[in-house]
Design a protein around this motif. Structure first.
Motif, PDB file in Angstrom:
ATOM      1  N   TRP A 115     118.859  48.706   9.198  1.00 62.41           N
ATOM      2  CA  TRP A 115     118.174  47.449   8.933  1.00 62.41           C
ATOM      3  C   TRP A 115     119.173  46.295   8.917  1.00 62.41           C
ATOM      4  O   TRP A 115     118.942  45.259   9.522  1.00 62.41           O
ATOM      5  CB  TRP A 115     117.431  47.538   7.599  1.00 62.41           C
ATOM      6  N   PHE A 116     120.297  46.490   8.224  1.00 61.00           N
ATOM      7  CA  PHE A 116     121.316  45.441   8.176  1.00 61.00           C
ATOM      8  C   PHE A 116     121.988  45.250   9.531  1.00 61.00           C
ATOM      9  O   PHE A 116     122.353  44.137   9.902  1.00 61.00           O
ATOM     10  CB  PHE A 116     122.378  45.740   7.107  1.00 61.00           C
ATOM     11  N   ALA A 129     114.382  36.132   3.773  1.00 64.01           N
ATOM     12  CA  ALA A 129     113.128  35.829   4.461  1.00 64.01           C
ATOM     13  C   ALA A 129     112.616  37.068   5.201  1.00 64.01           C
ATOM     14  O   ALA A 129     111.399  37.322   5.220  1.00 64.01           O
ATOM     15  CB  ALA A 129     113.329  34.673   5.433  1.00 64.01           C
ATOM     16  N   ASP A 130     113.514  37.834   5.805  1.00 67.16           N
ATOM     17  CA  ASP A 130     113.111  39.076   6.478  1.00 67.16           C
ATOM     18  C   ASP A 130     112.532  40.082   5.483  1.00 67.16           C
ATOM     19  O   ASP A 130     111.549  40.763   5.781  1.00 67.16           O
ATOM     20  CB  ASP A 130     114.297  39.697   7.215  1.00 67.16           C
ATOM     21  N   VAL A 131     113.149  40.171   4.306  1.00 67.18           N
ATOM     22  CA  VAL A 131     112.639  41.087   3.275  1.00 67.18           C
ATOM     23  C   VAL A 131     111.249  40.633   2.834  1.00 67.18           C
ATOM     24  O   VAL A 131     110.322  41.452   2.716  1.00 67.18           O
ATOM     25  CB  VAL A 131     113.605  41.154   2.067  1.00 67.18           C
ATOM     26  N   ALA A 132     111.081  39.338   2.597  1.00 63.72           N
ATOM     27  CA  ALA A 132     109.780  38.813   2.174  1.00 63.72           C
ATOM     28  C   ALA A 132     108.723  39.076   3.240  1.00 63.72           C
ATOM     29  O   ALA A 132     107.589  39.452   2.918  1.00 63.72           O
ATOM     30  CB  ALA A 132     109.892  37.317   1.876  1.00 63.72           C
ATOM     31  N   ALA A 133     109.075  38.877   4.510  1.00 65.44           N
ATOM     32  CA  ALA A 133     108.124  39.124   5.599  1.00 65.44           C
ATOM     33  C   ALA A 133     107.761  40.605   5.682  1.00 65.44           C
ATOM     34  O   ALA A 133     106.592  40.962   5.905  1.00 65.44           O
ATOM     35  CB  ALA A 133     108.711  38.641   6.928  1.00 65.44           C
ATOM     36  N   ALA A 134     108.732  41.480   5.492  1.00 67.74           N
ATOM     37  CA  ALA A 134     108.467  42.920   5.543  1.00 67.74           C
ATOM     38  C   ALA A 134     107.566  43.347   4.388  1.00 67.74           C
ATOM     39  O   ALA A 134     106.631  44.140   4.577  1.00 67.74           O
ATOM     40  CB  ALA A 134     109.777  43.698   5.510  1.00 67.74           C
ATOM     41  N   VAL A 135     107.805  42.806   3.193  1.00 67.02           N
ATOM     42  CA  VAL A 135     106.961  43.134   2.040  1.00 67.02           C
ATOM     43  C   VAL A 135     105.549  42.624   2.262  1.00 67.02           C
ATOM     44  O   VAL A 135     104.563  43.326   1.988  1.00 67.02           O
ATOM     45  CB  VAL A 135     107.571  42.546   0.739  1.00 67.02           C
ATOM     46  N   LYS A 136     105.424  41.416   2.793  1.00 64.27           N
ATOM     47  CA  LYS A 136     104.105  40.844   3.073  1.00 64.27           C
ATOM     48  C   LYS A 136     103.363  41.689   4.104  1.00 64.27           C
ATOM     49  O   LYS A 136     102.165  41.951   3.969  1.00 64.27           O
ATOM     50  CB  LYS A 136     104.262  39.403   3.566  1.00 64.27           C
ATOM     51  N   GLU A 137     104.070  42.161   5.106  1.00 66.99           N
ATOM     52  CA  GLU A 137     103.464  42.993   6.154  1.00 66.99           C
ATOM     53  C   GLU A 137     102.986  44.329   5.589  1.00 66.99           C
ATOM     54  O   GLU A 137     101.904  44.800   5.914  1.00 66.99           O
ATOM     55  CB  GLU A 137     104.471  43.229   7.282  1.00 66.99           C
TER      56      GLU A 137
END
Length: 142
Positions: A115-116, A129-137
């Motif tokens: 992932w990194f 922001a990528d983590v937030a988008a992944a959690v939202k998805e």
């Protein structure tokens, strides 16, 4: 004060030996599933299994002991049937639990590294922001 070297050695073996043996078992089992591609990967997998088995293993054993104390009592009885010290029965349950918790360590580590690696050129804000988008998805069920 008389200090017995053999008692101290036995104590260290009990404290460190079980997690290390459990981690070794977990690593060997993981190697049976997927052989490492390089020596570096093998060392990382061994170290991650040892770390997880050492720190999370006793927590899992304590949790199982509090949820299911009869399991450990039965294991003590089995140890007596084998002619062992009843306390050895504790190891009949603790060792497999500690090995089992060490198994997924290198898979989780590998997933994090990949992932990194895919986000190598991003700063901390972009990673967040990528983590937030992944959690939202994941929450939306896509």
């Amino acid at each position: 004060m008389n200090f017995d070297i053999s008692a101290a050695g036995a104590t260290w073996i009990k404290l460190l030996g079980l997690p290390l043996l459990a981690a070794l078992l977990a690593t060997l089992l993981s190697f049976m599933v997927m052989w490492p591609r390089s020596m570096k990967e093998a060392i990382i997998r061994i170290c991650s299994s040892i770390i997880i088995a050492t720190f999370a293993g006793p927590v899992l054993v304590a949790a199982v002991l509090s949820w299911w104390p009869g399991l450990f009592d039965s294991a003590n009885a089995v140890a007596v049937l084998y002619g062992c010290d009843p306390a050895t029965g504790f190891l009949f349950i603790a060792a497999p639990l500690m090995a089992a918790i060490g198994l997924p360590a290198w898979w989780v580590l590998g997933a994090c590294v990949r992932w990194f690696d895919r986000r190598r050129d991003k700063d901390i804000g972009e990673l967040a922001a990528d983590v937030a988008a992944a959690v939202k998805e994941v929450r939306s069920g896509r």
